[in-house]
Design a protein around this motif. Sequence first.
Motif, PDB file in Angstrom:
ATOM      1  N   THR A 125       0.815  -1.218   0.000  1.00 32.48           N
ATOM      2  CA  THR A 125       0.000   0.000   0.000  1.00 32.48           C
ATOM      3  C   THR A 125       0.849   1.268   0.000  1.00 32.48           C
ATOM      4  O   THR A 125       0.298   2.374   0.053  1.00 32.48           O
ATOM      5  CB  THR A 125      -0.933   0.024   1.228  1.00 32.48           C
ATOM      6  OG1 THR A 125      -0.142  -0.022   2.420  1.00 32.48           O
ATOM      7  CG2 THR A 125      -1.914  -1.137   1.193  1.00 32.48           C
ATOM      8  N   LYS A 126       2.158   1.087  -0.047  1.00 30.34           N
ATOM      9  CA  LYS A 126       3.098   2.223  -0.028  1.00 30.34           C
ATOM     10  C   LYS A 126       2.869   3.129   1.183  1.00 30.34           C
ATOM     11  O   LYS A 126       2.903   4.346   1.098  1.00 30.34           O
ATOM     12  CB  LYS A 126       3.023   3.010  -1.330  1.00 30.34           C
ATOM     13  CG  LYS A 126       3.364   2.167  -2.553  1.00 30.34           C
ATOM     14  CD  LYS A 126       3.404   2.976  -3.792  1.00 30.34           C
ATOM     15  CE  LYS A 126       3.626   2.181  -5.054  1.00 30.34           C
ATOM     16  NZ  LYS A 126       4.254   0.927  -5.027  1.00 30.34           N
ATOM     17  N   ASP A 127       2.648   2.491   2.341  1.00 27.28           N
ATOM     18  CA  ASP A 127       2.431   3.206   3.596  1.00 27.28           C
ATOM     19  C   ASP A 127       3.767   3.260   4.343  1.00 27.28           C
ATOM     20  O   ASP A 127       4.152   2.317   5.043  1.00 27.28           O
ATOM     21  CB  ASP A 127       1.369   2.487   4.428  1.00 27.28           C
ATOM     22  CG  ASP A 127       0.978   3.249   5.684  1.00 27.28           C
ATOM     23  OD1 ASP A 127       1.831   3.966   6.250  1.00 27.28           O
ATOM     24  OD2 ASP A 127      -0.182   3.110   6.106  1.00 27.28           O
ATOM     25  N   ASP A 128       4.475   4.368   4.168  1.00 26.89           N
ATOM     26  CA  ASP A 128       5.805   4.514   4.766  1.00 26.89           C
ATOM     27  C   ASP A 128       5.767   4.482   6.288  1.00 26.89           C
ATOM     28  O   ASP A 128       6.699   3.983   6.927  1.00 26.89           O
ATOM     29  CB  ASP A 128       6.475   5.806   4.295  1.00 26.89           C
ATOM     30  CG  ASP A 128       6.839   5.766   2.818  1.00 26.89           C
ATOM     31  OD1 ASP A 128       7.017   4.645   2.282  1.00 26.89           O
ATOM     32  OD2 ASP A 128       6.937   6.843   2.201  1.00 26.89           O
ATOM     33  N   GLY A 129       4.702   4.987   6.892  1.00 27.51           N
ATOM     34  CA  GLY A 129       4.591   4.978   8.353  1.00 27.51           C
ATOM     35  C   GLY A 129       4.526   3.566   8.907  1.00 27.51           C
ATOM     36  O   GLY A 129       5.206   3.233   9.873  1.00 27.51           O
ATOM     37  N   LEU A 130       3.704   2.727   8.278  1.00 30.78           N
ATOM     38  CA  LEU A 130       3.611   1.326   8.706  1.00 30.78           C
ATOM     39  C   LEU A 130       4.918   0.590   8.467  1.00 30.78           C
ATOM     40  O   LEU A 130       5.346  -0.214   9.292  1.00 30.78           O
ATOM     41  CB  LEU A 130       2.491   0.602   7.954  1.00 30.78           C
ATOM     42  CG  LEU A 130       1.083   0.709   8.472  1.00 30.78           C
ATOM     43  CD1 LEU A 130       0.140  -0.115   7.611  1.00 30.78           C
ATOM     44  CD2 LEU A 130       0.991   0.292   9.920  1.00 30.78           C
ATOM     45  N   LEU A 131       5.530   0.865   7.321  1.00 31.00           N
ATOM     46  CA  LEU A 131       6.796   0.193   7.001  1.00 31.00           C
ATOM     47  C   LEU A 131       7.879   0.607   7.994  1.00 31.00           C
ATOM     48  O   LEU A 131       8.664  -0.239   8.450  1.00 31.00           O
ATOM     49  CB  LEU A 131       7.224   0.495   5.568  1.00 31.00           C
ATOM     50  CG  LEU A 131       8.432  -0.281   5.063  1.00 31.00           C
ATOM     51  CD1 LEU A 131       8.219  -1.793   5.184  1.00 31.00           C
ATOM     52  CD2 LEU A 131       8.733   0.105   3.623  1.00 31.00           C
TER      53      LEU A 131
END
Length: 163
Positions: A125-131
């Motif tokens: 999902t290209k969620d940098d915060g989660l990554l």
Amino acid sequence: MNGVTLTLRVLHHGEKHLARQLTAVAERHRTEHEVHHVATDLADWSRTHVQRLAATADRHGLDLGDSADTRLPGLLSTLREKASQAVVHRPEPGLLLLRDLRELHLGATENSLHWEMLAQAAQATKDDGLLDLASACHPATLRQMRWTNTMIKNLSPQILTSL
């Protein structure tokens, strides 16, 4: 609720549970100094994960409720300490320690799988915060697994052959 929020919820619960287990093992095996001190440190790692998961969940519209302290209450802690002192002179504490280490390992392994799932979803999902969250926390969980595995490998021969 989508899969990401479900994974955040399950991981939050798993880290809280592991922190409580590590704290209980540290108290139960207080006379085993390495176990006591390392398990206490590892419990702190899981408590940090719980806090970070709760903050991230808030940003995803998920209220994980009270990230309450996962330490043991005072009276229970005192009882565990007395029990650990009472059983130190019997052969069964070794078996109890192996069982506790196995349970810790399984809990850390389950959390590790959830961290991996969260990281994969974050990439998809290209969620940098989660990554960032998964990348920061998962290595500590892997270290928890390595410690329990190493302790089991080191203690099993002596404990299991001395019965």
